[in-house]
Motif scaffolding. Structure first.
Motif, PDB file in Angstrom:
ATOM      1  N   VAL A  62       0.846  -1.197   0.000  1.00 31.23           N
ATOM      2  CA  VAL A  62       0.000   0.000   0.000  1.00 31.23           C
ATOM      3  C   VAL A  62       0.881   1.247   0.000  1.00 31.23           C
ATOM      4  N   PRO A  63       0.637   2.181  -0.913  1.00 32.81           N
ATOM      5  CA  PRO A  63       1.453   3.411  -0.927  1.00 32.81           C
ATOM      6  C   PRO A  63       1.404   4.125   0.423  1.00 32.81           C
ATOM      7  N   GLN A  64       2.531   4.641   0.864  1.00 31.40           N
ATOM      8  CA  GLN A  64       2.602   5.306   2.158  1.00 31.40           C
ATOM      9  C   GLN A  64       1.704   6.523   2.206  1.00 31.40           C
ATOM     10  N   HIS A  65       1.569   7.227   1.082  1.00 30.57           N
ATOM     11  CA  HIS A  65       0.729   8.434   1.107  1.00 30.57           C
ATOM     12  C   HIS A  65      -0.745   8.087   1.293  1.00 30.57           C
ATOM     13  N   LEU A  66      -1.155   6.881   0.906  1.00 29.80           N
ATOM     14  CA  LEU A  66      -2.531   6.461   1.177  1.00 29.80           C
ATOM     15  C   LEU A  66      -2.708   6.188   2.671  1.00 29.80           C
ATOM     16  N   ILE A  67      -1.732   5.516   3.280  1.00 27.87           N
ATOM     17  CA  ILE A  67      -1.800   5.245   4.718  1.00 27.87           C
ATOM     18  C   ILE A  67      -1.785   6.555   5.504  1.00 27.87           C
ATOM     19  N   ASP A  68      -0.930   7.476   5.095  1.00 20.93           N
ATOM     20  CA  ASP A  68      -0.865   8.774   5.777  1.00 20.93           C
ATOM     21  C   ASP A  68      -2.200   9.507   5.708  1.00 20.93           C
TER      22      ASP A  68
ATOM     23  N   LEU B 154      -1.120   4.603  -7.651  1.00 20.79           N
ATOM     24  CA  LEU B 154      -1.910   5.777  -7.270  1.00 20.79           C
ATOM     25  C   LEU B 154      -1.010   6.972  -6.956  1.00 20.79           C
ATOM     26  N   ALA B 155      -1.448   8.131  -7.419  1.00 20.66           N
ATOM     27  CA  ALA B 155      -0.782   9.381  -7.058  1.00 20.66           C
ATOM     28  C   ALA B 155      -1.373   9.891  -5.740  1.00 20.66           C
ATOM     29  N   GLU B 156      -0.729  10.876  -5.137  1.00 18.78           N
ATOM     30  CA  GLU B 156      -1.158  11.348  -3.813  1.00 18.78           C
ATOM     31  C   GLU B 156      -2.572  11.925  -3.824  1.00 18.78           C
ATOM     32  N   HIS B 157      -2.915  12.689  -4.873  1.00 21.90           N
ATOM     33  CA  HIS B 157      -4.253  13.271  -4.904  1.00 21.90           C
ATOM     34  C   HIS B 157      -5.312  12.192  -5.132  1.00 21.90           C
ATOM     35  N   GLU B 158      -4.939  11.079  -5.767  1.00 23.17           N
ATOM     36  CA  GLU B 158      -5.877   9.983  -5.979  1.00 23.17           C
ATOM     37  C   GLU B 158      -6.093   9.198  -4.688  1.00 23.17           C
ATOM     38  N   SER B 159      -5.041   9.005  -3.932  1.00 19.48           N
ATOM     39  CA  SER B 159      -5.182   8.359  -2.622  1.00 19.48           C
ATOM     40  C   SER B 159      -6.097   9.181  -1.721  1.00 19.48           C
TER      41      SER B 159
ATOM     42  N   GLY C 280     -12.303  -2.903  -0.213  1.00 16.72           N
ATOM     43  CA  GLY C 280     -10.850  -2.797  -0.219  1.00 16.72           C
ATOM     44  C   GLY C 280     -10.319  -1.742  -1.169  1.00 16.72           C
ATOM     45  N   VAL C 281      -9.179  -1.161  -0.770  1.00 21.96           N
ATOM     46  CA  VAL C 281      -8.603  -0.063  -1.551  1.00 21.96           C
ATOM     47  C   VAL C 281      -7.992  -0.546  -2.861  1.00 21.96           C
ATOM     48  N   ALA C 282      -7.529  -1.798  -2.917  1.00 21.03           N
ATOM     49  CA  ALA C 282      -6.895  -2.292  -4.139  1.00 21.03           C
ATOM     50  C   ALA C 282      -7.905  -2.393  -5.278  1.00 21.03           C
ATOM     51  N   LEU C 283      -9.056  -2.977  -5.001  1.00 22.53           N
ATOM     52  CA  LEU C 283     -10.077  -3.098  -6.035  1.00 22.53           C
ATOM     53  C   LEU C 283     -10.652  -1.720  -6.383  1.00 22.53           C
ATOM     54  N   ALA C 284     -10.807  -0.868  -5.377  1.00 24.68           N
ATOM     55  CA  ALA C 284     -11.320   0.479  -5.626  1.00 24.68           C
ATOM     56  C   ALA C 284     -10.388   1.262  -6.542  1.00 24.68           C
ATOM     57  N   SER C 285      -9.090   1.044  -6.410  1.00 29.34           N
ATOM     58  CA  SER C 285      -8.129   1.724  -7.276  1.00 29.34           C
ATOM     59  C   SER C 285      -8.369   1.345  -8.734  1.00 29.34           C
TER      60      SER C 285
ATOM     61  N   MET D 228       0.393  21.016  -1.079  1.00 31.79           N
ATOM     62  CA  MET D 228      -1.055  20.885  -0.914  1.00 31.79           C
ATOM     63  C   MET D 228      -1.787  21.605  -2.032  1.00 31.79           C
ATOM     64  N   GLN D 229      -1.413  22.846  -2.282  1.00 29.98           N
ATOM     65  CA  GLN D 229      -2.087  23.637  -3.309  1.00 29.98           C
ATOM     66  C   GLN D 229      -1.910  23.037  -4.700  1.00 29.98           C
ATOM     67  N   GLN D 230      -0.727  22.511  -4.956  1.00 27.81           N
ATOM     68  CA  GLN D 230      -0.482  21.880  -6.257  1.00 27.81           C
ATOM     69  C   GLN D 230      -1.375  20.657  -6.436  1.00 27.81           C
ATOM     70  N   LEU D 231      -1.505  19.846  -5.390  1.00 28.57           N
ATOM     71  CA  LEU D 231      -2.341  18.646  -5.459  1.00 28.57           C
ATOM     72  C   LEU D 231      -3.821  19.018  -5.542  1.00 28.57           C
ATOM     73  N   GLN D 232      -4.224  20.068  -4.855  1.00 30.63           N
ATOM     74  CA  GLN D 232      -5.629  20.475  -4.890  1.00 30.63           C
ATOM     75  C   GLN D 232      -6.048  21.005  -6.262  1.00 30.63           C
ATOM     76  N   ARG D 233      -5.082  21.473  -7.041  1.00 31.64           N
ATOM     77  CA  ARG D 233      -5.400  21.966  -8.390  1.00 31.64           C
ATOM     78  C   ARG D 233      -5.581  20.823  -9.388  1.00 31.64           C
TER      79      ARG D 233
END
Length: 708
Positions: A137-143, A258-263, A242-247, A307-312
């Motif tokens: 699982v990507p760390q940014h999803l866990i975070d 997955l990218a951070e904004h997708e997580s 589950g997050v794997a199938l949802a991805s 944050m702002q870059q991902l929110q765009r």
């Protein structure tokens, strides 16, 4: 309390879930010299969910520069080995792979792409999941999950007293249960052990079970279980867990990509997958996703600029939900039936089994489009139906299968279940039967194409006619087949004997009962398109009659592997098979399929039209150097289509040839066959003589060098 303790451990320590069987298309092994167009390769990458990027940096991305591709291939566990992420660089020239290299520029003997996921078979009809380990699982999803759902996860003992007190005060003031303070452990307990009622007793039981869970299992096991259990939407009638199938469902790619904004979007949807649906409520989903990103920034996981870059960024979901439980229902239906017929060789109810098939995902998608567009062109009334079966000419494996007009409809599978009269598509079997009796019959043998009447013992009569109502008189055997003459064919069938024709049909893989009536000579036999594909497989191959299988291997979760053994239903007489196929080439070149031959003069296609009484059924069976293709058109109410084999089914075959990369058909000349000038008695001459034709013949005597 002791009962709860025992219940939690018993249910949590067993097999928590049965992961559905994953059904994969054919694995693509790229090799230099392979026949491949850049368009087909890109379509395959799109079906795999690969993303086009100017600078591919992650697995599942690629770049295309005209005829050159730079692919970052995904890691995948194949039947025989697990391959890591890797770089594949290839060039295509004149419809073939001209150059194949790795990321360092070193030549590759072959490069393997991960196969397209066709669908999944689940023992449960109402839920689906893809299991994942915590380390995957990507760390940014866990975070994002922990900051949004349970910031004290690693410090609490299953419940959070601070959060409980805050929620209790809010609920007392409201006079009802209005707020929750569930930890991730409590959410797991609720989803895994309890129902969704909102009562104080259920909350107390949930808290006790969460404490028991925390006392017996470490945080990693609990978090991994949560990530595999959490509900994240619906794919038709099946719940997505589950997050794997949802991805795969929302983004069309594996979890690891997955990218951070997708997580952040997946985490945002935990509060309500329907309420925060990115398709139905995109603004609401984006607002919640941006809030999750802000939470991460508030605790220092992201800088304000990040944050702002991902929110765009846009939400990043696919345009339409990605079907997970079967976007190719006719194919999956055929595969499921094959699983049942394999006498338990593959237990697809075992957790996590991978089923590898021969289905070519690109060919399958093209076949679906050809059928859909072709029927819309031929029939505006929407009453006409169709089926198409595509087999590999050399090994008989099924490459594509279409069961009807609506290729997304999991209903009546006409490719397997539509038993219809085959009409003139049966004629080549009669001619094959005759040619086995060489030199009594050769391609130059004269046949009588004139009307006749047969009278049965009960007084009933049978009087066949040619399609145009005209008789041709004396015709050569090869012209009788290429022009599909009913009278000459019926006379030939009576001469060789219907029992011999039945014997040939059995040799060619037909198992159903066969009525030995004279009308059998003109196709009074009902078969499905898949059975017709088996029937023609021996002629297309040249000798081997190949069963119509699609499953080639399976890999179980414990590493056990099952492979289908190469098998043949029997062997045809190779010389007679060659002569039959040669005449089917003539049928396309200047016989009943001559419009097809004129459209593709360089491909040397072989084929046979078929039309039944009152044009109820339209058939065409043909092959190029790669594939044997069976097409059928008809109505479910068995009314007239108004289409012959040439004006109906052959048009879909032609459309399929137009969208595939084809090589000219090259028939292998058996050792016993030579080309010579033939007279009507089967004598072969080495020079042109009067009233003789240059044709292949099974040599039984020395070739005569002088004309008679």
């Amino acid at each position: 309390m002791l009962y709860l303790h025992a219940d939690v451990r018993k249910r949590f320590e067993g097999q928590r879930w049965t992961e559905p069987a994953s059904v994969y298309a054919r694995e693509h092994r790229l090799r230099e010299g392979e026949l491949l167009s850049a368009t087909d390769l890109e379509l395959e990458l799109q079906l795999l969910g690969y993303r086009l990027r100017e600078q591919p940096a992650r697995a599942g991305e690629y770049r295309r520069d005209d005829q050159q591709f730079y692919i970052r291939a995904r890691a995948f566990t194949f039947v025989d080995q697990k391959l890591p992420e890797r770089i594949v660089v290839l060039s295509i020239r004149d419809g073939r792979v001209s150059r194949l290299r790795d990321g360092n520029g070193e030549p590759l003997a072959e490069a393997r792409l991960d196969p397209v996921l066709l669908g999944r078979f689940s023992p449960s009809k109402d839920e689906d999941r893809e299991l994942v380990r915590l380390t995957e699982v990507p760390q940014h999803l866990i975070d994002a999950l922990l900051v949004a759902e349970d910031r004290q996860f690693y410090s609490h003992f299953g419940i959070s007293p601070t959060a409980i007190a805050r929620a209790a005060w809010a609920n007392i003031r409201a006079g009802q249960t209005e707020q929750g303070a569930s930890t991730i452990t409590q959410q797991l307990v609720k989803n895994y052990f309890l129902n969704s009622e909102r009562t104080w007793w259920r909350k107390i039981r949930e808290a006790l079970m969460a404490i028991i869970l925390e006392a017996n299992y470490d945080k990693g096991e609990i978090l991994e279980s949560y990530l595999n259990e959490i509900y994240l939407g619906q794919d038709g009638q099946r719940a997505i867990h589950g997050v794997a199938l949802a991805s795969r469902y929302y983004f069309g790619k594996p979890l690891q990509e997955l990218a951070e904004h997708e997580s952040a979007l997946l985490v945002a949807m935990l509060r309500g997958p329907s309420y925060y649906s990115p398709w139905r409520n995109s603004e609401r989903a984006k607002s919640r996703r941006d809030l999750v990103l802000k939470m991460r920034a508030d605790v220092g996981q992201l800088s304000s600029a990040e944050m702002q870059q991902l929110q765009r960024k846009p939400l990043g979901v696919v345009h339409t939900p990605r079907k997970l439980s079967g976007g190719m229902p006719a194919v999956l239906d055929a595969i499921k039936r094959e699983l049942k017929s394999d006498v338990g060789a593959i237990d697809f109810k075992r957790s996590g089994v991978q089923i590898f098939t021969s289905i070519d995902a690109v060919t399958q998608r093209k076949a679906e489009l050809v059928v859909s567009k072709g029927l819309n062109r031929l029939d505006e009334g929407k009453a006409l139906q169709a089926a198409m079966v595509i087999k590999d000419r050399r090994n008989g494996l099924v490459r594509a299968l279409v069961g009807g007009r609506d290729t997304d409809y999991a209903g009546f599978n006409r490719a397997l279940d539509a038993k219809r009269a085959v009409g003139s598509t049966l004629k080549p079997i009669i001619y094959y039967t005759a040619l086995k009796r060489s030199p009594l019959f050769t391609l130059a043998t004269p046949l009588q194409d004139s009307s006749f009447v047969m009278r049965a013992d009960d007084g009933k009569t049978w009087q066949p006619k040619n399609y145009d109502g005209q008789s041709r008189g004396i015709v050569s055997l090869h012209r009788a087949l290429s022009e599909s003459l009913n009278l000459a064919t019926a006379r030939l069938a009576m001469e060789v004997g219907l029992k011999q024709v039945e014997k040939s049909l059995r040799e060619m893989g037909i198992e159903r009962p066969i009525a030995l009536w004279p009308s059998l000579a003109l196709g009074a036999l009902e078969l499905s398109p898949l059975e017709v594909a088996t029937l023609y497989s021996g002629i297309a191959h040249g000798q081997q009659v190949m069963p119509s299988h699609a499953i080639v291997a399976a890999r179980f979760d414990d590493g056990e592997v099952w492979r289908r053994q190469t098998e043949s239903l029997g062997e045809l007489h190779p010389a007679s098979s060659f002569l039959t196929a040669y005449t089917l080439q003539e049928a396309v070149r200047d016989g009943t399929g001559k419009s097809l031959g004129a459209r593709y003069p360089s491909l040397n296609l072989a084929g046979k039209t078929g039309t039944t009484n009152d044009t109820r059924d339209s058939w065409f069976v043909g092959f190029d150097d790669e594939y044997l293709i069976v097409t059928w058109l008809g109505r479910d109410d068995n009314q007239s289509t108004g289409l012959t084999g040439a004006s109906g089914a052959m048009q879909l075959f032609a459309d399929m040839i137009a969208v595939k990369t084809s090589a000219p058909l090259s028939l292998r000349l058996p050792a016993s066959v030579r080309f010579a000038y033939l007279d009507g008695s089967g004598n072969a001459y080495g020079q042109a003589c009067e009233r003789m034709e240059w044709l292949p013949v099974i040599m039984t005597d020395e070739m005569r060098m002088e004309c008679p």
